[in-house]
Design a protein around this motif. Sequence first.
Motif: not given
Lengths: 150, 151
Positions: A64-65, A67-68, A89, A91, A93-94, A98-100
């Motif tokens: 998913i990551l 593909s995005s 985690i 990440v 993106y764009q 982001y921190t999850i």
Amino acid sequence: MLQMKVRGLMYDPFNNAFIIILRDEQEKEVLPIWIGKPEAGAISFALEGVFTPRPMTHDLMKNILESSHAKVISIVITDLKDNTYFAKIHVYYQDSEYTIDSRPSDAIALALRADAPIFATDSVIQKHSTEELDRWLDNLRPEDFGKYDA
Amino acid sequence: MDIKLSVQGVLTDPKTETQVVLLRAEDNKEVLPIWVGAVEGNAIKFALEGILSGRPMTHDLLKSMLEHLGLRIQKVIITEIKNNTYYALIYLESGGSLFSIDSRPSDAIALALRSHVPIYTTDEVFKQRAGDSLDAWLARLSPKDFGEHTA
């Protein structure tokens, strides 16, 4: 913060759980993290490069990551409270990061698949040594004392 | 044509240590059983029963990751059966574009339940199911299942 490598995965028969062993690059610090059987499976598949015909859950996450066009920058083992480890985690993106929040086992299973570095904070490494000592003291039984009594 | 499914429950298959997810067509009440692993079965059971674990489990993490990145899950579709293996697609939307990701049905269902999105399958899967279940049942028979009643 120290970069860690996965050095091994062991079965702990006393707790019927698995232990993932992280070590820093200089091999000075060891961070053992107790994880469940399914999580150990997800990590060992990645460590051993086992190919499954259908994507497992962490493969799905990675797919998913990808593909995005999102990228796992790193994962960090951030805290240790009452023998429970916490991780994040990171990440990309764009154009944003982001921190999850995650369990360390999921974060490590993803990092191994996404070739992302694994870090541990200094406080986790310090706390780990003291909690380890506490656990060791907790496990002492009366018969462990006094062996050297005259 | 897509058939909307609801998850009826998760049963444990005592013979194989696997679990069976029972999906039911909302229109004609036909049942679609899907065999899944114990871990995946639990992930579905937790979502059905609304069990909150102290720590986010793997599918909770997946859901949280999608939310953080603004990827919206639209629906999941169980698309086909090949050699007793079920295939599914997860449909995601981001910035107006829709894309789908190949998934095991168990992950797709575990995620759909957590994200409250519909689960679909096709007429074809229902047709294949009838034949495949019988084949699977026959394949699992062992010689000792026969002839118990011979004189």
